[in-house]
Design a protein around this motif. Sequence first.
Motif, PDB file in Angstrom:
ATOM      1  N   LEU A 100       0.830  -1.201   0.000  1.00 21.98           N
ATOM      2  CA  LEU A 100       0.000   0.000   0.000  1.00 21.98           C
ATOM      3  C   LEU A 100       0.865   1.252   0.000  1.00 21.98           C
ATOM      4  CD1 LEU A 100      -2.629  -1.072   2.678  1.00 21.98           C
ATOM      5  CD2 LEU A 100      -2.832  -1.227   0.184  1.00 21.98           C
ATOM      6  N   TYR A 101       0.337   2.327  -0.601  1.00 17.04           N
ATOM      7  CA  TYR A 101       1.047   3.602  -0.648  1.00 17.04           C
ATOM      8  C   TYR A 101       0.816   4.325   0.673  1.00 17.04           C
ATOM      9  CZ  TYR A 101       2.947   7.936  -2.574  1.00 17.04           C
ATOM     10  OH  TYR A 101       3.725   9.035  -2.821  1.00 17.04           O
ATOM     11  N   VAL A 102       1.896   4.538   1.414  1.00 14.13           N
ATOM     12  CA  VAL A 102       1.825   5.172   2.732  1.00 14.13           C
ATOM     13  C   VAL A 102       2.487   6.545   2.660  1.00 14.13           C
ATOM     14  CG1 VAL A 102       2.532   4.970   5.147  1.00 14.13           C
ATOM     15  CG2 VAL A 102       1.818   2.927   3.880  1.00 14.13           C
ATOM     16  N   SER A 103       1.801   7.562   3.185  1.00 14.24           N
ATOM     17  CA  SER A 103       2.322   8.928   3.241  1.00 14.24           C
ATOM     18  C   SER A 103       2.368   9.361   4.712  1.00 14.24           C
ATOM     19  CB  SER A 103       1.424   9.893   2.459  1.00 14.24           C
ATOM     20  OG  SER A 103       1.491   9.646   1.075  1.00 14.24           O
ATOM     21  N   PRO A 104       3.418   8.993   5.433  1.00 18.76           N
ATOM     22  CA  PRO A 104       3.429   9.216   6.888  1.00 18.76           C
ATOM     23  C   PRO A 104       3.257  10.669   7.303  1.00 18.76           C
ATOM     24  CG  PRO A 104       5.146   7.666   6.259  1.00 18.76           C
ATOM     25  CD  PRO A 104       4.605   8.255   4.995  1.00 18.76           C
ATOM     26  N   ASP A 105       3.961  11.600   6.645  1.00 17.73           N
ATOM     27  CA  ASP A 105       3.871  12.992   7.090  1.00 17.73           C
ATOM     28  C   ASP A 105       2.522  13.612   6.749  1.00 17.73           C
ATOM     29  OD1 ASP A 105       6.335  12.830   8.201  1.00 17.73           O
ATOM     30  OD2 ASP A 105       7.336  14.200   6.828  1.00 17.73           O
ATOM     31  N   LEU A 106       1.992  13.318   5.569  1.00 18.59           N
ATOM     32  CA  LEU A 106       0.661  13.816   5.236  1.00 18.59           C
ATOM     33  C   LEU A 106      -0.378  13.293   6.224  1.00 18.59           C
ATOM     34  CD1 LEU A 106       0.700  13.517   1.342  1.00 18.59           C
ATOM     35  CD2 LEU A 106       0.238  15.619   2.611  1.00 18.59           C
ATOM     36  N   ASP A 107      -0.309  12.021   6.545  1.00 19.23           N
ATOM     37  CA  ASP A 107      -1.293  11.445   7.463  1.00 19.23           C
ATOM     38  C   ASP A 107      -1.144  12.013   8.863  1.00 19.23           C
ATOM     39  OD1 ASP A 107      -2.285   9.948   5.393  1.00 19.23           O
ATOM     40  OD2 ASP A 107      -1.220   8.119   5.943  1.00 19.23           O
ATOM     41  N   THR A 108       0.095  12.250   9.300  1.00 11.39           N
ATOM     42  CA  THR A 108       0.301  12.828  10.623  1.00 11.39           C
ATOM     43  C   THR A 108      -0.331  14.209  10.712  1.00 11.39           C
ATOM     44  OG1 THR A 108       2.321  11.555  10.994  1.00 11.39           O
ATOM     45  CG2 THR A 108       2.047  13.548  12.301  1.00 11.39           C
ATOM     46  N   VAL A 109      -0.188  15.005   9.655  1.00 14.80           N
ATOM     47  CA  VAL A 109      -0.814  16.333   9.642  1.00 14.80           C
ATOM     48  C   VAL A 109      -2.334  16.208   9.645  1.00 14.80           C
ATOM     49  CG1 VAL A 109      -1.142  18.445   8.306  1.00 14.80           C
ATOM     50  CG2 VAL A 109       1.136  17.478   8.549  1.00 14.80           C
ATOM     51  N   ASP A 153      -5.911   3.380  10.420  1.00 13.02           N
ATOM     52  CA  ASP A 153      -4.879   3.955   9.562  1.00 13.02           C
ATOM     53  C   ASP A 153      -4.782   3.171   8.257  1.00 13.02           C
ATOM     54  OD1 ASP A 153      -2.868   5.767   8.965  1.00 13.02           O
ATOM     55  OD2 ASP A 153      -1.315   4.649  10.017  1.00 13.02           O
ATOM     56  N   LEU A 154      -4.944   1.868   8.355  1.00 10.75           N
ATOM     57  CA  LEU A 154      -4.898   1.020   7.163  1.00 10.75           C
ATOM     58  C   LEU A 154      -5.983   1.413   6.164  1.00 10.75           C
ATOM     59  CD1 LEU A 154      -3.411  -1.493   5.988  1.00 10.75           C
ATOM     60  CD2 LEU A 154      -5.224  -2.878   7.005  1.00 10.75           C
ATOM     61  N   ALA A 155      -7.146   1.811   6.664  1.00  7.67           N
ATOM     62  CA  ALA A 155      -8.222   2.236   5.769  1.00  7.67           C
ATOM     63  C   ALA A 155      -7.793   3.452   4.951  1.00  7.67           C
ATOM     64  CB  ALA A 155      -9.476   2.560   6.578  1.00  7.67           C
ATOM     65  N   THR A 156      -7.060   4.372   5.583  1.00 11.00           N
ATOM     66  CA  THR A 156      -6.526   5.528   4.859  1.00 11.00           C
ATOM     67  C   THR A 156      -5.620   5.088   3.725  1.00 11.00           C
ATOM     68  OG1 THR A 156      -6.640   6.940   6.818  1.00 11.00           O
ATOM     69  CG2 THR A 156      -5.093   7.599   5.091  1.00 11.00           C
ATOM     70  N   HIS A 157      -4.725   4.143   4.014  1.00 19.14           N
ATOM     71  CA  HIS A 157      -3.771   3.689   3.002  1.00 19.14           C
ATOM     72  C   HIS A 157      -4.469   2.926   1.878  1.00 19.14           C
ATOM     73  CE1 HIS A 157      -1.157   5.062   6.026  1.00 19.14           C
ATOM     74  NE2 HIS A 157      -1.053   3.946   6.709  1.00 19.14           N
ATOM     75  N   LEU A 158      -5.489   2.170   2.217  1.00 18.35           N
ATOM     76  CA  LEU A 158      -6.255   1.450   1.194  1.00 18.35           C
ATOM     77  C   LEU A 158      -6.933   2.439   0.244  1.00 18.35           C
ATOM     78  CD1 LEU A 158      -7.828  -1.346   3.410  1.00 18.35           C
ATOM     79  CD2 LEU A 158      -6.347  -1.739   1.433  1.00 18.35           C
ATOM     80  N   LEU A 159      -7.575   3.451   0.813  1.00 20.19           N
ATOM     81  CA  LEU A 159      -8.247   4.447  -0.028  1.00 20.19           C
ATOM     82  C   LEU A 159      -7.245   5.168  -0.912  1.00 20.19           C
ATOM     83  CD1 LEU A 159     -11.046   6.886   0.995  1.00 20.19           C
ATOM     84  CD2 LEU A 159      -9.079   7.716  -0.284  1.00 20.19           C
ATOM     85  N   ARG A 160      -6.131   5.603  -0.320  1.00 15.79           N
ATOM     86  CA  ARG A 160      -5.128   6.342  -1.096  1.00 15.79           C
ATOM     87  C   ARG A 160      -4.579   5.483  -2.229  1.00 15.79           C
ATOM     88  NH1 ARG A 160      -1.703   7.146   2.613  1.00 15.79           N
ATOM     89  NH2 ARG A 160      -2.224   9.291   3.164  1.00 15.79           N
ATOM     90  N   THR A 161      -4.250   4.243  -1.929  1.00 13.36           N
ATOM     91  CA  THR A 161      -3.657   3.362  -2.940  1.00 13.36           C
ATOM     92  C   THR A 161      -4.614   3.146  -4.098  1.00 13.36           C
ATOM     93  OG1 THR A 161      -2.384   2.270  -1.201  1.00 13.36           O
ATOM     94  CG2 THR A 161      -2.578   1.126  -3.314  1.00 13.36           C
ATOM     95  N   ALA A 162      -5.874   2.884  -3.782  1.00 18.30           N
ATOM     96  CA  ALA A 162      -6.868   2.668  -4.842  1.00 18.30           C
ATOM     97  C   ALA A 162      -7.037   3.933  -5.680  1.00 18.30           C
ATOM     98  CB  ALA A 162      -8.195   2.246  -4.227  1.00 18.30           C
ATOM     99  N   ALA A 163      -7.051   5.093  -5.022  1.00 20.05           N
ATOM    100  CA  ALA A 163      -7.235   6.347  -5.753  1.00 20.05           C
ATOM    101  C   ALA A 163      -6.058   6.624  -6.675  1.00 20.05           C
ATOM    102  CB  ALA A 163      -7.419   7.496  -4.760  1.00 20.05           C
TER     103      ALA A 163
END
Length: 313
Positions: free
Chosen positions: A50-59, A100-110
Amino acid sequence: MEERQSSGSVVLLSGGVGGARLARGLAAVLPPSALTVVVNVGDDDEIYGLYVSPDLDTVVYTLAGCPGPQGWGRAGDTFGVMEHLAELGLDTRFRVGDADLATHLLRTAALRSGETLAAVTRRLAAALEVRCRLLPATDDPLRTRVRLTSGEWLPFQEYFVLRGHADEVAEVDFSGAGAARPAPGVLEAISAASLVVVAPSNPPLSIWPILAVPGIREAVAAASRVIAVSPLFGGKALKGPADRVMANLGLPPGNAGVLAAYEDLLGHLVVDVGDAGDVRALGGGPVRLHAADTRITEPAEAARLARELLELP
């Protein structure tokens, strides 16, 4: 929410927990339309496919009022998926909570469907009712790599998370930066801003990747007013390897190193009250130094510092 009416807009360059916390403070005292947060993407990686964006998600999580107890991840998250992956024999040192995984799933699919990182970030922020504008530094691939003193090159997340940033860093590289373009709106926001704030983030690992995107450093250098908040306290970072990385890269110790890290960019540097002596010792040059309480773990502390930044002479 207490809002300070501003005659202009503010851009925050943000990375890591310190950046997210200062974003929270600025969002508490500015109208949403007056704040743009430009976020580091050099930490982005593919984790568990999955595509993870740690700093964007932290903000996003911090501005939404649901950061995890360490400042990253989501408050109250569970780790059922990690437990099941571990049972299947997978290395789960990079811990991702279920929400948090739900965020990464949505981002990856998008992203796979052709949506840009900026667009999916807007969608995620809106879903969590974050009202100010969040922009990745770039929509294009940009990956921070570090060369250890042993000579080995590592992707950022292997160095920082899997190996606990215990290794000494001799060099940093921002792979893909030369071909990257600023995300739509980034240069326009910086150019229009009455104030650009550089967050108390790790300069080489969190802010330099933003500045490595062609056009961004030049836009910051041309901005009418630029203030940085030092991430150091008595020459050390509260957490993380900022002081060690800066020293290994040849920057001077303490706040002199912060000034060197942002050479030719700043008009003002805010240091912690415990380092008030630096205001005298390092003053007199082109950058004006100010002392303030820069510990902003709590929302009220971040809002207080944000007001002080906006009111600097």
